[in-house]
Design a protein around this motif. Structure first.
Motif, PDB file in Angstrom:
ATOM      1  N   PRO A  99       0.824  -1.209   0.000  1.00  0.00           N
ATOM      2  CA  PRO A  99       0.000   0.000   0.000  1.00  0.00           C
ATOM      3  C   PRO A  99       0.858   1.259   0.000  1.00  0.00           C
ATOM      4  CG  PRO A  99      -0.764  -1.554   1.658  1.00  0.00           C
ATOM      5  CD  PRO A  99       0.527  -2.086   1.132  1.00  0.00           C
ATOM      6  N   ALA A 100       0.330   2.325  -0.613  1.00  0.00           N
ATOM      7  CA  ALA A 100       1.056   3.587  -0.744  1.00  0.00           C
ATOM      8  C   ALA A 100       1.428   4.172   0.617  1.00  0.00           C
ATOM      9  CB  ALA A 100       0.231   4.585  -1.548  1.00  0.00           C
ATOM     10  N   TYR A 101       0.536   4.049   1.619  1.00  0.00           N
ATOM     11  CA  TYR A 101       0.840   4.621   2.931  1.00  0.00           C
ATOM     12  C   TYR A 101       2.026   3.916   3.590  1.00  0.00           C
ATOM     13  CZ  TYR A 101      -1.699   0.746   5.135  1.00  0.00           C
ATOM     14  OH  TYR A 101      -2.113  -0.488   5.540  1.00  0.00           O
ATOM     15  N   VAL A 102       2.207   2.641   3.320  1.00  0.00           N
ATOM     16  CA  VAL A 102       3.356   1.914   3.867  1.00  0.00           C
ATOM     17  C   VAL A 102       4.632   2.385   3.173  1.00  0.00           C
ATOM     18  CG1 VAL A 102       4.424  -0.362   4.114  1.00  0.00           C
ATOM     19  CG2 VAL A 102       1.979  -0.082   4.550  1.00  0.00           C
ATOM     20  N   LEU A 103       4.573   2.551   1.858  1.00  0.00           N
ATOM     21  CA  LEU A 103       5.747   3.059   1.134  1.00  0.00           C
ATOM     22  C   LEU A 103       6.134   4.457   1.627  1.00  0.00           C
ATOM     23  CD1 LEU A 103       4.879   1.875  -2.482  1.00  0.00           C
ATOM     24  CD2 LEU A 103       6.573   0.896  -0.914  1.00  0.00           C
ATOM     25  N   ARG A 104       5.134   5.327   1.863  1.00  0.00           N
ATOM     26  CA  ARG A 104       5.431   6.669   2.378  1.00  0.00           C
ATOM     27  C   ARG A 104       6.065   6.592   3.762  1.00  0.00           C
ATOM     28  NH1 ARG A 104       0.278   7.706   0.245  1.00  0.00           N
ATOM     29  NH2 ARG A 104      -0.610   7.697   2.336  1.00  0.00           N
ATOM     30  N   ALA A 105       5.543   5.712   4.616  1.00  0.00           N
ATOM     31  CA  ALA A 105       6.094   5.570   5.967  1.00  0.00           C
ATOM     32  C   ALA A 105       7.535   5.066   5.914  1.00  0.00           C
ATOM     33  CB  ALA A 105       5.227   4.627   6.801  1.00  0.00           C
ATOM     34  N   LEU A 106       7.809   4.106   5.059  1.00  0.00           N
ATOM     35  CA  LEU A 106       9.178   3.595   4.932  1.00  0.00           C
ATOM     36  C   LEU A 106      10.124   4.676   4.417  1.00  0.00           C
ATOM     37  CD1 LEU A 106       8.461   0.040   3.503  1.00  0.00           C
ATOM     38  CD2 LEU A 106       9.289   0.615   5.795  1.00  0.00           C
ATOM     39  N   GLU A 107       9.654   5.472   3.467  1.00  0.00           N
ATOM     40  CA  GLU A 107      10.485   6.566   2.945  1.00  0.00           C
ATOM     41  C   GLU A 107      10.755   7.597   4.047  1.00  0.00           C
ATOM     42  OE1 GLU A 107      12.805   8.852   0.447  1.00  0.00           O
ATOM     43  OE2 GLU A 107      12.194   6.762   0.330  1.00  0.00           O
ATOM     44  N   TYR A 108       9.755   7.910   4.848  1.00  0.00           N
ATOM     45  CA  TYR A 108       9.935   8.853   5.944  1.00  0.00           C
ATOM     46  C   TYR A 108      10.969   8.323   6.944  1.00  0.00           C
ATOM     47  CZ  TYR A 108       9.065  11.865   9.915  1.00  0.00           C
ATOM     48  OH  TYR A 108       9.227  12.745  10.942  1.00  0.00           O
ATOM     49  N   ILE A 109      10.861   7.069   7.285  1.00  0.00           N
ATOM     50  CA  ILE A 109      11.815   6.466   8.229  1.00  0.00           C
ATOM     51  C   ILE A 109      13.228   6.515   7.647  1.00  0.00           C
ATOM     52  CG2 ILE A 109      12.495   4.293   9.322  1.00  0.00           C
ATOM     53  CD1 ILE A 109       9.448   3.693   9.542  1.00  0.00           C
ATOM     54  N   ARG A 110      13.345   6.238   6.346  1.00  0.00           N
ATOM     55  CA  ARG A 110      14.661   6.251   5.708  1.00  0.00           C
ATOM     56  C   ARG A 110      15.264   7.654   5.736  1.00  0.00           C
ATOM     57  NH1 ARG A 110      17.151   7.489   1.230  1.00  0.00           N
ATOM     58  NH2 ARG A 110      15.332   8.242   0.118  1.00  0.00           N
ATOM     59  N   THR A 111      14.454   8.681   5.481  1.00  0.00           N
ATOM     60  CA  THR A 111      14.974  10.045   5.409  1.00  0.00           C
ATOM     61  C   THR A 111      15.049  10.742   6.767  1.00  0.00           C
ATOM     62  OG1 THR A 111      12.778  10.903   4.890  1.00  0.00           O
ATOM     63  CG2 THR A 111      14.238  10.365   3.030  1.00  0.00           C
ATOM     64  N   HIS A 112      14.433  10.157   7.792  1.00  0.00           N
ATOM     65  CA  HIS A 112      14.463  10.743   9.145  1.00  0.00           C
ATOM     66  C   HIS A 112      14.904   9.677  10.150  1.00  0.00           C
ATOM     67  CE1 HIS A 112      11.646  13.344   6.945  1.00  0.00           C
ATOM     68  NE2 HIS A 112      12.080  14.309   7.751  1.00  0.00           N
ATOM     69  N   PRO A 113      16.166   9.303  10.112  1.00  0.00           N
ATOM     70  CA  PRO A 113      16.621   8.253  11.040  1.00  0.00           C
ATOM     71  C   PRO A 113      16.507   8.744  12.481  1.00  0.00           C
ATOM     72  CG  PRO A 113      18.491   9.253   9.931  1.00  0.00           C
ATOM     73  CD  PRO A 113      17.255   9.830   9.295  1.00  0.00           C
ATOM     74  N   PRO A 114      16.313   7.834  13.418  1.00  0.00           N
ATOM     75  CA  PRO A 114      16.206   8.224  14.816  1.00  0.00           C
ATOM     76  C   PRO A 114      17.505   8.857  15.301  1.00  0.00           C
ATOM     77  CG  PRO A 114      16.173   5.828  14.591  1.00  0.00           C
ATOM     78  CD  PRO A 114      16.197   6.405  13.221  1.00  0.00           C
ATOM     79  N   ALA A 115      17.350   9.837  16.177  1.00  0.00           N
ATOM     80  CA  ALA A 115      18.529  10.525  16.731  1.00  0.00           C
ATOM     81  C   ALA A 115      19.276   9.573  17.659  1.00  0.00           C
ATOM     82  CB  ALA A 115      18.080  11.765  17.503  1.00  0.00           C
ATOM     83  N   GLN A 116      20.600   9.654  17.575  1.00  0.00           N
ATOM     84  CA  GLN A 116      21.437   8.802  18.441  1.00  0.00           C
ATOM     85  C   GLN A 116      21.599   9.472  19.801  1.00  0.00           C
ATOM     86  OE1 GLN A 116      22.601   5.784  17.500  1.00  0.00           O
ATOM     87  NE2 GLN A 116      21.494   6.064  15.587  1.00  0.00           N
ATOM     88  N   LYS A 117      21.414   8.737  20.862  1.00  0.00           N
ATOM     89  CA  LYS A 117      21.620   9.242  22.213  1.00  0.00           C
ATOM     90  C   LYS A 117      23.084   9.080  22.584  1.00  0.00           C
ATOM     91  CE  LYS A 117      17.025   8.182  23.899  1.00  0.00           C
ATOM     92  NZ  LYS A 117      16.255   7.515  24.926  1.00  0.00           N
ATOM     93  N   ASP A 118      23.630  10.143  23.214  1.00  0.00           N
ATOM     94  CA  ASP A 118      25.021  10.065  23.661  1.00  0.00           C
ATOM     95  C   ASP A 118      25.056   9.266  24.960  1.00  0.00           C
ATOM     96  OD1 ASP A 118      26.004  11.585  21.586  1.00  0.00           O
ATOM     97  OD2 ASP A 118      25.659  13.481  22.658  1.00  0.00           O
ATOM     98  N   GLU A 119      25.932   8.295  25.006  1.00  0.00           N
ATOM     99  CA  GLU A 119      26.061   7.497  26.219  1.00  0.00           C
ATOM    100  C   GLU A 119      27.086   8.155  27.148  1.00  0.00           C
ATOM    101  OE1 GLU A 119      26.452   3.292  25.895  1.00  0.00           O
ATOM    102  OE2 GLU A 119      25.605   3.335  23.886  1.00  0.00           O
ATOM    103  N   GLN A 120      26.733   8.318  28.416  1.00  0.00           N
ATOM    104  CA  GLN A 120      27.662   8.924  29.382  1.00  0.00           C
ATOM    105  C   GLN A 120      27.731   8.097  30.619  1.00  0.00           C
ATOM    106  OE1 GLN A 120      26.885  13.014  29.996  1.00  0.00           O
ATOM    107  NE2 GLN A 120      26.966  13.471  27.817  1.00  0.00           N
TER     108      GLN A 120
END
Length: 120
Positions: A99-120
């Motif tokens: 479905p198109a909505y799944v393709l859009r969601a996958l593209e969004y995830i690809r272009t907006h990777p989760p921010a990495q947390k700094d380990e301290q």
């Protein structure tokens, strides 16, 4: 368990009733394995069955063609290797499109990777 096996055997006999028991072999070729394990065979029968296969220790490729009991021409090609059996044929089921909505969601995830947390 015995009843189950008996039932399957009876169904198999009933279904096999539509097979042309008088079919003749029209052509036959069989090249047995050579020293490296390469082989090939092919045959055709008078009722329209055509089978061919060639292979070696690395894999196999082949084709099967016949007319179904409903009169449909069935053609199947396949390969088999270390990654499995890979059949191809118009009669095989195919998955529905993504479905198109799944393709859009996958593209969004690809272009907006989760921010990495700094380990301290």
């Amino acid at each position: 368990m015995f009843k189950y096996v008996l039932c399957l055997a009876l169904i198999g006999c009933a279904c096999a009733d539509n097979i042309n028991k008088d079919a003749q072999i029209r052509s036959f070729q069989n090249d047995a394995s050579d020293a490296e394990g390469n082989y090939q065979y092919a045959y055709e029968t008078s009722n329209g069955i055509q089978i061919q296969e060639a292979g070696n220790p690395s894999g196999v490729r082949g084709a099967v063609a016949y007319v179904s009991p409903e009169g449909e021409q069935i053609s199947l090609t396949y390969t088999a290797d270390e990654e499995g059996y890979h059949p191809v044929g118009d009669h095989l089921p195919t998955p529905p499109p993504v479905p198109a909505y799944v393709l859009r969601a996958l593209e969004y995830i690809r272009t907006h990777p989760p921010a990495q947390k700094d380990e301290q």
